[in-house]
Design an enzyme around this catalytic site. Structure first.
Site, mmCIF file in Angstrom:
data_model
loop_
_atom_site.group_PDB
_atom_site.id
_atom_site.type_symbol
_atom_site.label_atom_id
_atom_site.label_comp_id
_atom_site.label_asym_id
_atom_site.label_seq_id
_atom_site.Cartn_x
_atom_site.Cartn_y
_atom_site.Cartn_z
ATOM 1 N N ILE A 297 1.859 -9.943 1.924
ATOM 2 C CA ILE A 297 1.233 -11.173 2.406
ATOM 3 C C ILE A 297 -0.210 -10.894 2.811
ATOM 4 O O ILE A 297 -1.031 -11.783 2.828
ATOM 5 C CB ILE A 297 1.993 -11.796 3.607
ATOM 6 C CG1 ILE A 297 2.061 -10.846 4.806
ATOM 7 C CG2 ILE A 297 3.383 -12.223 3.199
ATOM 8 C CD1 ILE A 297 2.482 -11.551 6.093
ATOM 9 N N ASP A 298 -0.512 -9.619 3.132
ATOM 10 C CA ASP A 298 -1.830 -9.274 3.677
ATOM 11 C C ASP A 298 -2.955 -9.378 2.650
ATOM 12 O O ASP A 298 -4.118 -9.413 3.023
ATOM 13 C CB ASP A 298 -1.806 -7.859 4.248
ATOM 14 C CG ASP A 298 -0.886 -7.761 5.448
ATOM 15 O OD1 ASP A 298 -0.813 -8.740 6.200
ATOM 16 O OD2 ASP A 298 -0.228 -6.721 5.624
ATOM 17 N N GLU B 220 -4.645 -11.358 14.284
ATOM 18 C CA GLU B 220 -4.141 -10.524 15.379
ATOM 19 C C GLU B 220 -5.052 -9.322 15.619
ATOM 20 O O GLU B 220 -5.137 -8.813 16.722
ATOM 21 C CB GLU B 220 -2.718 -10.037 15.074
ATOM 22 C CG GLU B 220 -2.607 -9.228 13.795
ATOM 23 C CD GLU B 220 -1.208 -8.689 13.506
ATOM 24 O OE1 GLU B 220 -0.446 -8.411 14.437
ATOM 25 O OE2 GLU B 220 -0.873 -8.560 12.306
ATOM 26 N N ASN C 153 0.771 -1.218 0.000
ATOM 27 C CA ASN C 153 0.000 0.000 0.000
ATOM 28 C C ASN C 153 0.818 1.292 0.000
ATOM 29 O O ASN C 153 0.642 2.165 -0.839
ATOM 30 C CB ASN C 153 -0.843 -0.012 1.270
ATOM 31 C CG ASN C 153 -2.299 0.074 0.906
ATOM 32 O OD1 ASN C 153 -2.647 0.915 0.100
ATOM 33 N ND2 ASN C 153 -3.101 -0.802 1.464
#
Lengths: 409, 409
Positions: free
Chosen positions: B142-143, B245, B113
């Site tokens: 990875i997100d 998380e 981003n």
């Protein structure tokens, strides 16, 4: 009439405890002239006392046994059941009646220290009642803390996982290499530092991460640690420190206890935290650089991604060798490894008196740790490097490892 | 005169951000009729401002480039540097003078981003000053939270690591299957639950672990969680729960903040703990069964042991495609994936307007989460399963993975 065989697993999982199970079962099934049925006890001695066991032969026919070889954890389930010291206890005749009912002549128990205690007691009880049941221990423990053997099955794969993962963590830690940082990796090992020591195998050249390694074999001093970290950060801005979970001060107080002495969790209870988390807070407080701690946790013992071919081969062979020894009349023994002196790396399979092994603990020799207790020397590297050699290709299904599993419900 | 190329990496590491670097460099070096020197900026824009860069061509000659392809983390180093909103800021002419001094015609920035924000600003500034420098963003995170693309390089390998590891943890958790236990696995993802959702790929059959999965896309209710865990333990005595998380209650308070509101560490500071640790304590307090929490931590993004071949291939191809697009005159674009409707899984490489992408966040669609927010549905599985297919064999040296590394000192 041929006697039957029973095999059980006990204690914590490893990546190759099932390879030893494979070794016992495969060898016993393929000596059908010598053995009758091959049983597996479910959840070790504890489950067997409740009559949980299974016939292993169908697993070979279905191909499941091949899958078991590469599956981490205990296929048969495990237990942490300690037999009473007193051989007059009622549990002993109870067990041996069950053995007799199943016509068991051979009992193999795959496990660590506590399991060898079980092997010791059962073989002594057999002797006491003049039973001809032969009882053999097959060693396994990632902790590598059994005496009378060069090393234990399970250690090599855990060491390979740790070395590989620490190498990857060191890369991850170095991406912002213009900023100082400390990464603390907490590795299993309460009393013996074998696993944390294995992190040295991640190092590519002198001075490479992990630069500092702390084992429970040396007393840990917080002030000396902080000074050493400060000093090391001068040449290694992205420092990786590996510690055993069991590091302790000169009074024997575990570093993780220092945290719970003071910390309180959200429920007002004493905070149970790891040594790594404690040192993370200490570095933050005393040095003020960016710091994080990583607990490798159970992946050390259950990951199949870094199986050592050498470890797996030895685990299988120790199971098979146990069967051979039992057939030759041995009992009250643990299978052990004797390293042949001189290169290349070779081991002989031998037997050790299980009574000597159980309830003892082998730690990393003091001379393998550098003098100030912050690093591991060449002797350890020469010892451990051969144990992590070779890779195992795990069968995959739909993008994830395919494992054997025993339907429990 | 041919223009030169520069490529940089930015943001957190992934297992394939170097595969994209490989894609850019390999493609640019092999179009020598079109491009001059291929440079790499060290530590992204921030390092480049301090004149840190390198010539990439020798890496191809030495074979290092092939190693880079399989090496996790950012080979060139990373930064978290946000360019000022005001395009009148002095940093812009400073950067473009440096570009000009190196005769740069093409700038590729591999990142998430924030890196796309950099691509947006630099391409807009170039337009403003009528510079012909072309600026292209190559996605990685990875997100998986970038919009305008089906998915992002890096997600597939992280998802494969998570699914495989959770499957192994489920085995580890089940060895004492005669005793009830809860294992909580905390997975990365502050605002988007893509990674935690991927744990569903560990499941072998309906009702298999992980039985419960919680994402930040649904509000988390502690009482409902405890009731659900109690209920599930009746059929699944060794329960594995996966959580992001970033799970939070209906007021937006993160579960991990609940701990630090009350807890105090050994130094008297607010305790910073994870959501998993908090829920571990909650289950202990409210249900009283054996419970542990495991934080998968940085291994999710830096492990090479579970590289997805599909992910790596797409990461390389997106780098190479970026080079092609820049050559065709595109600028201010991010390379994106468009999934071709219908089986089998195929993607088209396209470009997206980087101004639309940056500072947006894509979350898991509500309809992919089951109604009570405790599980993931079939639509997600159909979406994610193709992304974790295929394995990559990492070269090994002396029992550990052999990685490329840039000497920094």
């Amino acid at each position: 009439m041929k006697k039957n065989v029973i095999v059980g697993q006990s204690g914590g999982p490893t990546a190759v405890i099932n390879a030893s199970l494979y070794g016992v079962v495969y060898e016993a099934l393929n000596r059908e002239d010598s053995f009758g049925t091959v049983y597996g006890m479910i959840n070790g001695i504890e489950g067997f006392l409740a009559d949980y066991y299974m016939d292993m032969e169908p697993l070979e026919r279905s191909g499941e046994l091949e899958l078991i070889k590469n599956t981490p954890g205990s296929y048969l389930g495990s237990c942490r059941y300690k037999l009473p010291e007193d051989l007059e206890d009622a549990v002993y005749p109870q067990l041996f009646e069950k053995f007799q009912a199943l016509n068991i002549g051979y009992f193999f128990y795959i496990g660590g220290n506590d399991s060898m205690d079980t092997v010791s007691k059962l073989s002594r009880y057999a002797q006491k009642i003049s039973s001809d049941i032969r009882v053999i221990g097959i060693p396994k423990t990632i902790d590598n803390d059994l005496i009378e053997t060069d090393h234990t099955p399970g250690f090599g794969s855990a060491a390979k996982y740790i070395a590989s993962t620490v190498r990857e963590i060191a890369i991850d830690a170095s991406v912002y290499d213009n900023k100082k940082s400390v990464t603390i990796v907490e590795i299993m090992g309460r009393h013996a530092g074998w696993l944390a020591a294995a992190s040295v195998l991640a190092r590519k050249f002198e001075g490479d991460n992990p630069v500092l390694i702390y084992l429970p074999e040396s007393n840990f001093d917080q002030d000396a640690f902080i000074d050493k970290v400060k000093e090391t950060l001068e040449c290694t801005p992205n420092l990786v420190v590996c510690i055993s979970e069991g590091i302790h001060d000169k009074n024997g107080t575990f570093v993780c206890e220092l945290a719970s002495d003071v910390g309180v969790d959200a429920f007002g209870h004493k905070m149970l935290t790891g040594s790594g988390k404690y040192l993370e807070n200490l570095v933050k407080e005393r040095i003020g650089v960016k710091v994080r701690s990583i607990e490798l946790n159970v992946c050390q013992r259950c990951s199949s991604s870094m199986l050592s071919k050498t470890d797996q081969k030895e685990a299988i062979a120790s199971g098979a060798y146990g069967v051979k020894c039992a057939l030759e009349g041995e009992t009250g023994k643990m299978i052990a490894f004797k390293r042949v002196k001189g290169a290349p790396y070779t081991i002989d399979y031998v037997t050790a008196d299980v009574n000597k092994v159980c309830n003892q603990e082998k730690t990393v020799p003091a001379q393998w740790i550098t003098k100030d207790g912050t690093d591991i020397g060449e002797d350890f590297i020469a010892y451990a490097r051969p144990l992590i050699q070779g890779e195992v290709t795990i069968p995959m299904e739909d993008g994830v490892p395919k494992f054997a599993y025993r339907k429990t419900h």
